[in-house]
Scaffold this motif. Structure first.
Motif, PDB file in Angstrom:
ATOM      1  N   LEU A  51       0.842  -1.199   0.000  1.00 45.26           N
ATOM      2  CA  LEU A  51       0.000   0.000   0.000  1.00 45.26           C
ATOM      3  C   LEU A  51       0.878   1.250   0.000  1.00 45.26           C
ATOM      4  O   LEU A  51       1.496   1.571   1.011  1.00 45.26           O
ATOM      5  N   PRO A  52       0.939   1.981  -1.125  1.00 49.38           N
ATOM      6  CA  PRO A  52       1.797   3.174  -1.188  1.00 49.38           C
ATOM      7  C   PRO A  52       1.201   4.337  -0.393  1.00 49.38           C
ATOM      8  O   PRO A  52      -0.016   4.552  -0.392  1.00 49.38           O
ATOM      9  N   ASP A  53       2.067   5.102   0.280  1.00 50.46           N
ATOM     10  CA  ASP A  53       1.618   6.213   1.113  1.00 50.46           C
ATOM     11  C   ASP A  53       0.996   7.354   0.314  1.00 50.46           C
ATOM     12  O   ASP A  53       0.246   8.151   0.859  1.00 50.46           O
ATOM     13  N   ASP A  54       1.311   7.446  -0.987  1.00 48.07           N
ATOM     14  CA  ASP A  54       0.829   8.577  -1.773  1.00 48.07           C
ATOM     15  C   ASP A  54      -0.227   8.191  -2.813  1.00 48.07           C
ATOM     16  O   ASP A  54      -0.468   8.937  -3.761  1.00 48.07           O
ATOM     17  N   GLN A  55      -0.853   7.028  -2.628  1.00 52.41           N
ATOM     18  CA  GLN A  55      -1.848   6.551  -3.588  1.00 52.41           C
ATOM     19  C   GLN A  55      -3.061   5.977  -2.868  1.00 52.41           C
ATOM     20  O   GLN A  55      -3.012   5.704  -1.667  1.00 52.41           O
ATOM     21  N   CYS A  56      -4.125   5.748  -3.635  1.00 50.47           N
ATOM     22  CA  CYS A  56      -5.294   5.013  -3.153  1.00 50.47           C
ATOM     23  C   CYS A  56      -5.272   3.628  -3.769  1.00 50.47           C
ATOM     24  O   CYS A  56      -4.799   3.459  -4.893  1.00 50.47           O
ATOM     25  N   ASN A  76      -0.272  10.420   2.469  1.00 51.28           N
ATOM     26  CA  ASN A  76       0.335  11.453   1.631  1.00 51.28           C
ATOM     27  C   ASN A  76      -0.357  11.577   0.281  1.00 51.28           C
ATOM     28  O   ASN A  76       0.168  12.200  -0.641  1.00 51.28           O
ATOM     29  N   CYS A  77      -1.532  10.983   0.162  1.00 52.50           N
ATOM     30  CA  CYS A  77      -2.289  10.996  -1.092  1.00 52.50           C
ATOM     31  C   CYS A  77      -2.998  12.347  -1.244  1.00 52.50           C
ATOM     32  O   CYS A  77      -3.552  12.889  -0.279  1.00 52.50           O
ATOM     33  N   SER A  78      -3.004  12.883  -2.451  1.00 50.22           N
ATOM     34  CA  SER A  78      -3.655  14.171  -2.683  1.00 50.22           C
ATOM     35  C   SER A  78      -5.169  14.041  -2.569  1.00 50.22           C
ATOM     36  O   SER A  78      -5.742  12.967  -2.764  1.00 50.22           O
ATOM     37  N   ALA A  79      -5.807  15.145  -2.268  1.00 44.06           N
ATOM     38  CA  ALA A  79      -7.265  15.170  -2.131  1.00 44.06           C
ATOM     39  C   ALA A  79      -7.949  14.759  -3.431  1.00 44.06           C
ATOM     40  O   ALA A  79      -8.954  14.041  -3.401  1.00 44.06           O
ATOM     41  N   LYS A  81      -6.892  12.700  -5.750  1.00 44.90           N
ATOM     42  CA  LYS A  81      -6.790  11.246  -5.925  1.00 44.90           C
ATOM     43  C   LYS A  81      -7.796  10.533  -5.038  1.00 44.90           C
ATOM     44  O   LYS A  81      -8.402   9.542  -5.438  1.00 44.90           O
ATOM     45  N   LYS A  82      -7.998  11.037  -3.815  1.00 43.49           N
ATOM     46  CA  LYS A  82      -8.980  10.437  -2.905  1.00 43.49           C
ATOM     47  C   LYS A  82     -10.395  10.582  -3.450  1.00 43.49           C
ATOM     48  O   LYS A  82     -11.189   9.648  -3.394  1.00 43.49           O
ATOM     49  N   VAL A  83     -10.700  11.750  -4.005  1.00 43.52           N
ATOM     50  CA  VAL A  83     -12.027  11.984  -4.578  1.00 43.52           C
ATOM     51  C   VAL A  83     -12.263  11.052  -5.767  1.00 43.52           C
ATOM     52  O   VAL A  83     -13.333  10.433  -5.891  1.00 43.52           O
ATOM     53  N   LYS A  84     -11.276  10.933  -6.637  1.00 50.79           N
ATOM     54  CA  LYS A  84     -11.401  10.034  -7.798  1.00 50.79           C
ATOM     55  C   LYS A  84     -11.588   8.590  -7.345  1.00 50.79           C
ATOM     56  O   LYS A  84     -12.404   7.852  -7.893  1.00 50.79           O
ATOM     57  N   SER A  85     -10.833   8.178  -6.352  1.00 49.43           N
ATOM     58  CA  SER A  85     -10.943   6.806  -5.856  1.00 49.43           C
ATOM     59  C   SER A  85     -12.311   6.570  -5.204  1.00 49.43           C
ATOM     60  O   SER A  85     -12.911   5.506  -5.371  1.00 49.43           O
ATOM     61  N   ASN A  86     -12.811   7.559  -4.476  1.00 45.39           N
ATOM     62  CA  ASN A  86     -14.156   7.437  -3.893  1.00 45.39           C
ATOM     63  C   ASN A  86     -15.196   7.192  -4.971  1.00 45.39           C
ATOM     64  O   ASN A  86     -16.143   6.436  -4.768  1.00 45.39           O
ATOM     65  N   GLY A  87     -15.008   7.826  -6.129  1.00 49.20           N
ATOM     66  CA  GLY A  87     -15.931   7.638  -7.244  1.00 49.20           C
ATOM     67  C   GLY A  87     -15.899   6.233  -7.816  1.00 49.20           C
ATOM     68  O   GLY A  87     -16.860   5.803  -8.449  1.00 49.20           O
TER      69      GLY A  87
END
Length: 132
Positions: A51-56, A76-79, A81-87
């Motif tokens: 599990l990378p610290d800067d990815q989802c 360390n994942c950007s907001a 990237k988190k929004v895209k992954s939530n989608g």
């Protein structure tokens, strides 16, 4: 047609982990493409390493006989990237119907077999594992 093809690929991955004889087997999928398998293995420590610290990432993990969906959001994942992954979460969930619960994971430190089981056992409340 693409939806069913992608779903079949996910189901094949799910069957592999479900057929594994060892408890604590896992498969990690890409956070932007939950049908793209990136790694597989056994044990919580090797899962954490994948599990990378800067990815989802999305993952399937066998815990106490249950197949659990995990949604990793690295610290360390950007907001964005988190929004895209939530989608993509709904698609990942529907691609793995044999797993009834998704646990959101925000930190590696508290990610243990006990913490996962605590979030999925009958009567559990929170479905989030974090440092808090």
């Amino acid at each position: 047609f693409f939806f069913f093809e992608a779903r079949d690929k996910s189901r094949n991955s799910e069957r592999r982990i479900m057929a594994a004889t060892g408890e604590r087997d896992w498969i990690v999928f890409h956070g932007d493409d939950p049908n793209k398998q990136l790694a597989s293995g056994n044990g919580i420590d090797s899962l954490k390493a994948a599990l990378p610290d800067d990815q989802c990432r999305f993952a399937l993990y066998r815990c106490q006989g249950w197949l659990v969906r995990l949604h990793w959001k690295g610290p360390n994942c950007s907001a964005i990237k988190k929004v895209k992954s939530n989608g993509k979460l709904g698609g990942f969930s529907s691609s793995h119907p044999d797993s009834k619960t998704t646990v959101e994971v925000l930190a590696k430190g508290p990610l243990t077999d006990e913490a996962i089981w605590d979030r999925v056992k009958p009567g559990s409340g929170s479905k989030v594992i974090d440092d808090a």
